[in-house]
Design a protein around this motif. Structure first.
Motif, PDB file in Angstrom:
ATOM      1  N   ASP A 179       1.067  -1.230  -0.040  1.00  0.00           N
ATOM      2  CA  ASP A 179       0.047  -0.048   0.066  1.00  0.00           C
ATOM      3  C   ASP A 179       0.830   1.055   0.066  1.00  0.00           C
ATOM      4  OD1 ASP A 179      -1.879   1.878   0.347  1.00  0.00           O
ATOM      5  OD2 ASP A 179      -2.676   1.157   2.130  1.00  0.00           O
ATOM      6  N   SER A 180       0.958   1.944  -1.114  1.00  0.00           N
ATOM      7  CA  SER A 180       1.998   3.168  -1.370  1.00  0.00           C
ATOM      8  C   SER A 180       1.175   4.176  -2.129  1.00  0.00           C
ATOM      9  CB  SER A 180       3.126   2.620  -1.769  1.00  0.00           C
ATOM     10  OG  SER A 180       4.069   3.800  -1.875  1.00  0.00           O
ATOM     11  N   THR A 181       1.476   5.433  -1.539  1.00  0.00           N
ATOM     12  CA  THR A 181       0.948   6.509  -2.361  1.00  0.00           C
ATOM     13  C   THR A 181       1.962   7.479  -2.600  1.00  0.00           C
ATOM     14  OG1 THR A 181      -1.331   6.397  -0.989  1.00  0.00           O
ATOM     15  CG2 THR A 181      -0.960   8.400  -2.391  1.00  0.00           C
ATOM     16  N   ARG A 182       2.181   8.188  -3.639  1.00  0.00           N
ATOM     17  CA  ARG A 182       2.852   9.188  -4.257  1.00  0.00           C
ATOM     18  C   ARG A 182       2.115  10.151  -4.886  1.00  0.00           C
ATOM     19  NH1 ARG A 182       5.571   6.872  -0.947  1.00  0.00           N
ATOM     20  NH2 ARG A 182       7.521   6.407  -1.069  1.00  0.00           N
ATOM     21  N   THR A 183       2.344  11.299  -5.036  1.00  0.00           N
ATOM     22  CA  THR A 183       1.825  12.513  -5.871  1.00  0.00           C
ATOM     23  C   THR A 183       2.556  13.076  -6.989  1.00  0.00           C
ATOM     24  OG1 THR A 183       0.532  12.994  -3.664  1.00  0.00           O
ATOM     25  CG2 THR A 183       0.622  14.526  -5.482  1.00  0.00           C
ATOM     26  N   TYR A 184       2.084  13.209  -8.026  1.00  0.00           N
ATOM     27  CA  TYR A 184       2.476  13.572  -9.371  1.00  0.00           C
ATOM     28  C   TYR A 184       1.999  14.573  -9.833  1.00  0.00           C
ATOM     29  CZ  TYR A 184       3.945   8.461  -8.911  1.00  0.00           C
ATOM     30  OH  TYR A 184       4.622   7.534  -8.569  1.00  0.00           O
ATOM     31  N   ARG A 209      -1.041  13.178  -1.136  1.00  0.00           N
ATOM     32  CA  ARG A 209      -0.642  12.222   0.058  1.00  0.00           C
ATOM     33  C   ARG A 209       0.438  11.554  -0.213  1.00  0.00           C
ATOM     34  NH1 ARG A 209      -5.268  10.363  -0.334  1.00  0.00           N
ATOM     35  NH2 ARG A 209      -4.787   8.448  -1.275  1.00  0.00           N
ATOM     36  N   ILE A 210       1.202  11.255   0.632  1.00  0.00           N
ATOM     37  CA  ILE A 210       2.518  10.464   0.682  1.00  0.00           C
ATOM     38  C   ILE A 210       2.478   9.369   1.720  1.00  0.00           C
ATOM     39  CG2 ILE A 210       5.161  10.554   1.002  1.00  0.00           C
ATOM     40  CD1 ILE A 210       4.763  13.571   0.845  1.00  0.00           C
ATOM     41  N   GLU A 211       2.626   8.180   1.260  1.00  0.00           N
ATOM     42  CA  GLU A 211       2.494   6.783   2.227  1.00  0.00           C
ATOM     43  C   GLU A 211       3.427   6.120   2.071  1.00  0.00           C
ATOM     44  OE1 GLU A 211      -1.147   3.470   2.874  1.00  0.00           O
ATOM     45  OE2 GLU A 211      -1.045   4.605   0.794  1.00  0.00           O
ATOM     46  N   ASP A 212       4.062   5.629   3.103  1.00  0.00           N
ATOM     47  CA  ASP A 212       5.048   4.462   3.231  1.00  0.00           C
ATOM     48  C   ASP A 212       4.288   3.316   3.974  1.00  0.00           C
ATOM     49  OD1 ASP A 212       6.874   5.462   1.356  1.00  0.00           O
ATOM     50  OD2 ASP A 212       7.860   6.446   3.115  1.00  0.00           O
ATOM     51  N   ILE A 213       4.895   2.042   4.169  1.00  0.00           N
ATOM     52  CA  ILE A 213       4.580   1.130   5.232  1.00  0.00           C
ATOM     53  C   ILE A 213       5.918   0.906   5.708  1.00  0.00           C
ATOM     54  CG2 ILE A 213       4.049  -1.325   5.481  1.00  0.00           C
ATOM     55  CD1 ILE A 213       1.650   0.327   4.336  1.00  0.00           C
ATOM     56  N   VAL A 214       5.732   0.945   6.917  1.00  0.00           N
ATOM     57  CA  VAL A 214       7.073   1.163   8.088  1.00  0.00           C
ATOM     58  C   VAL A 214       6.684  -0.178   8.909  1.00  0.00           C
ATOM     59  CG1 VAL A 214       7.438   3.468   7.959  1.00  0.00           C
ATOM     60  CG2 VAL A 214       6.110   2.397   9.812  1.00  0.00           C
ATOM     61  N   VAL A 215       7.754  -0.835   9.481  1.00  0.00           N
ATOM     62  CA  VAL A 215       7.695  -1.839  10.443  1.00  0.00           C
ATOM     63  C   VAL A 215       8.701  -1.507  11.390  1.00  0.00           C
ATOM     64  CG1 VAL A 215       8.293  -4.342  10.844  1.00  0.00           C
ATOM     65  CG2 VAL A 215       7.473  -3.704   8.695  1.00  0.00           C
ATOM     66  N   VAL A 216       8.082  -1.340  12.756  1.00  0.00           N
ATOM     67  CA  VAL A 216       8.815  -1.350  13.984  1.00  0.00           C
ATOM     68  C   VAL A 216      10.028  -2.218  14.223  1.00  0.00           C
ATOM     69  CG1 VAL A 216       8.734  -0.431  16.474  1.00  0.00           C
ATOM     70  CG2 VAL A 216       6.905  -0.235  15.108  1.00  0.00           C
ATOM     71  N   THR A 217      11.271  -1.522  14.383  1.00  0.00           N
ATOM     72  CA  THR A 217      12.311  -2.478  14.632  1.00  0.00           C
ATOM     73  C   THR A 217      12.937  -2.047  16.284  1.00  0.00           C
ATOM     74  OG1 THR A 217      13.648  -0.463  14.001  1.00  0.00           O
ATOM     75  CG2 THR A 217      13.230  -1.977  12.211  1.00  0.00           C
ATOM     76  N   GLU A 218      13.807  -2.649  16.640  1.00  0.00           N
ATOM     77  CA  GLU A 218      14.420  -2.467  18.091  1.00  0.00           C
ATOM     78  C   GLU A 218      14.696  -1.410  18.303  1.00  0.00           C
ATOM     79  OE1 GLU A 218      14.174  -4.926  20.250  1.00  0.00           O
ATOM     80  OE2 GLU A 218      13.600  -6.469  18.822  1.00  0.00           O
ATOM     81  N   ASP A 219      14.897  -0.354  17.340  1.00  0.00           N
ATOM     82  CA  ASP A 219      15.519   0.917  17.628  1.00  0.00           C
ATOM     83  C   ASP A 219      14.943   2.016  16.729  1.00  0.00           C
ATOM     84  OD1 ASP A 219      16.969   0.308  15.485  1.00  0.00           O
ATOM     85  OD2 ASP A 219      18.928   0.895  16.505  1.00  0.00           O
ATOM     86  N   GLY A 220      14.001   1.646  15.922  1.00  0.00           N
ATOM     87  CA  GLY A 220      13.435   2.731  15.124  1.00  0.00           C
ATOM     88  C   GLY A 220      12.336   2.160  14.315  1.00  0.00           C
ATOM     89  N   HIS A 251       9.808  10.798  -2.173  1.00  0.00           N
ATOM     90  CA  HIS A 251       8.620  11.187  -1.436  1.00  0.00           C
ATOM     91  C   HIS A 251       8.077  12.437  -1.864  1.00  0.00           C
ATOM     92  CE1 HIS A 251      10.427   8.334   1.220  1.00  0.00           C
ATOM     93  NE2 HIS A 251       9.137   8.143   1.616  1.00  0.00           N
ATOM     94  N   GLY A 252       8.958  13.331  -2.622  1.00  0.00           N
ATOM     95  CA  GLY A 252       8.258  14.710  -3.030  1.00  0.00           C
ATOM     96  C   GLY A 252       7.419  14.631  -4.137  1.00  0.00           C
ATOM     97  N   LEU A 253       6.817  15.856  -4.624  1.00  0.00           N
ATOM     98  CA  LEU A 253       5.871  15.774  -5.734  1.00  0.00           C
ATOM     99  C   LEU A 253       6.901  15.662  -6.910  1.00  0.00           C
ATOM    100  CD1 LEU A 253       3.126  16.778  -6.776  1.00  0.00           C
ATOM    101  CD2 LEU A 253       4.271  19.126  -6.756  1.00  0.00           C
ATOM    102  N   THR A 254       6.343  14.568  -7.591  1.00  0.00           N
ATOM    103  CA  THR A 254       7.145  14.174  -9.018  1.00  0.00           C
ATOM    104  C   THR A 254       6.759  14.540 -10.120  1.00  0.00           C
ATOM    105  OG1 THR A 254       7.518  11.887  -7.616  1.00  0.00           O
ATOM    106  CG2 THR A 254       7.636  12.017  -9.928  1.00  0.00           C
ATOM    107  N   VAL A 255       7.468  15.322 -11.045  1.00  0.00           N
ATOM    108  CA  VAL A 255       6.989  15.790 -12.200  1.00  0.00           C
ATOM    109  C   VAL A 255       7.207  14.861 -13.139  1.00  0.00           C
ATOM    110  CG1 VAL A 255       7.591  17.518 -13.913  1.00  0.00           C
ATOM    111  CG2 VAL A 255       7.777  18.183 -11.468  1.00  0.00           C
ATOM    112  N   VAL A 256       5.973  14.681 -14.124  1.00  0.00           N
ATOM    113  CA  VAL A 256       6.184  13.821 -15.086  1.00  0.00           C
ATOM    114  C   VAL A 256       5.917  14.387 -16.419  1.00  0.00           C
ATOM    115  CG1 VAL A 256       5.678  11.718 -13.631  1.00  0.00           C
ATOM    116  CG2 VAL A 256       3.520  12.918 -14.785  1.00  0.00           C
TER     117      VAL A 256
END
Length: 375
Positions: A245-250, A350-361, A370-375
């Motif tokens: 599940d990921s979102t980027r904006t163009y 909208r900007i979306e990443d999936i993250v998994v919690v680790t032992e220290d982050g 992640h920024g607005l992507t020009v196409v």
């Protein structure tokens, strides 16, 4: 031995899950769990059985006895791809004319206190309650604790899902062109989702221009125009059933400076939330980390949804990253971080990443710019 076959993990993975389920059931002072087809059954058994008017139900005793599977004889093939056989589960098959709810009762001790999964159809829940002469309670508190913390096999599946959807986002510039409709772009994206390793496309959002201001817009026949800001939110499952599940904006062409500035604030907010993820902090603190930079920039009212949702065998599951959720993050928890800003009738981002919690982050499953992507 690999922890995964093509369609499911190896049987020992499910054996450990069943043992943990029984342990948590005892801790909850319950006698058994009753699980019907859906993501919980897939989590516990690797079964892809579907829910029909004929009852299929996994019975997990809290006592540590061998679980049973109540299944219509004509649906026995639905268990063939699961771990039931390798784990030696008792199969209680039944034929039409037999009351399957009495079969469930026969696998329980008299007066058993049972809990059911939250997707059990009323079609089955009500007869079970009537047969047991007691209303079951929700198994969600038990199942939530099981499914929220992903093990190494699940994290690897989520990592592969993230890499696959990143490859699709890398190709979006091939399809976003003035004059094409959102639906035409979505069709290309759908094909690419499968081509890049998913078993299907679960959802494809292509929100161009004013449609981008609707977070749950899907697609339409609107023709994309030069200068449009376009939200692309996509995802699907990879074997054995874990979602991307990921979102980027163009933007088509160089963006208006004001739009670029607002999207830069959104990018900072999303990065701040990702940086805040670590064990010991609360889910609501991550929501605040995303929300505060937007509020300080004057866009607090333009962020109209929670920051994220858990993900795994379901696209949306716990933990939810939202104000008021004081659950403490632990290693293995997986969820989205997806702040957005929406200007009704104009555009959204909208900007979306999936993250998994680790032992220290945390580890991000998505690594496209992640920024607005020009196409």
């Amino acid at each position: 031995m690999s922890a995964q076959s093509e369609a499911r993990f190896t049987a020992d993975v499910y054996g450990k899950r069943l043992e943990r389920a029984a342990e948590l059931t005892r801790a909850a002072k319950l006698d058994a769990l009753l699980i019907t087809p859906g993501p919980d059954l897939r989590y516990l058994l690797g079964s892809r059985a579907q829910s029909f008017e004929r009852l299929t139900c996994l019975v997990i005793p809290a006592s540590g006895e061998t679980p049973s599977v109540v299944v219509p004889k004509l649906e026995l093939a639905s268990l063939s791809g699961s771990a039931a056989g390798e784990l030696g589960l008792q199969v209680l098959d039944w034929t039409d004319g037999v009351n399957p709810y009495r079969v469930v009762k026969s696998a329980l001790n008299a007066g058993a206190r049972v809990a059911v999964d939250d997707t059990m159809p009323a079609l089955h829940l009500l007869p079970i309650a009537d047969t047991l002469n007691a209303l079951p309670v929700s198994a969600t508190p038990v199942l939530r604790r099981l499914r929220m913390r992903k093990d190494a096999s699940e994290i690897e599946a989520l990592r592969r899902a993230g890499e696959a959807i990143d490859r699709v986002h890398a190709r979006v510039g091939e399809w976003l062109r003035p004059g094409r409709t959102e639906a035409e772009v979505a069709a290309d994206i759908t094909a690419a989702i499968v081509a890049e390793g998913h078993t299907g496309a679960e959802f494809v959002i292509v929100g161009s221009g004013p449609h981008g201001a609707d977070p749950h817009h899907a697609v339409s026949d609107r023709r994309i125009e030069a200068g449009d800001v376009v939200v692309v939110d996509i995802g699907g499952p990879v074997e054995p059933g874990y979602f991307s599940d990921s979102t980027r904006t163009y933007v088509l062409g160089e963006p208006d400076p004001e739009i670029a500035a607002r999207c830069a604030v959104l990018e900072q907010a999303q990065a701040a939330a990702v940086a805040a993820v670590r064990p010991g902090v609360t889910a609501e603190s991550i929501d605040a980390a995303a929300r505060n930079p937007l509020a300080e920039a004057g866009f607090g009212d333009n962020f109209i949804h929670r920051t994220g949702h858990g993900i795994g065998l379901s696209v949306h599951e716990e933990p939810y990253i939202v104000a008021g959720n004081d659950i403490v993050l632990e290693p293995g928890m997986a969820f989205s971080i997806e702040p957005g800003i929406y200007f009704r009738g104009e555009w959204g981002a909208r900007i979306e990443d999936i993250v998994v919690v680790t032992e220290d982050g945390c580890e991000s499953m998505n690594n496209r710019p992640h920024g607005l992507t020009v196409v």
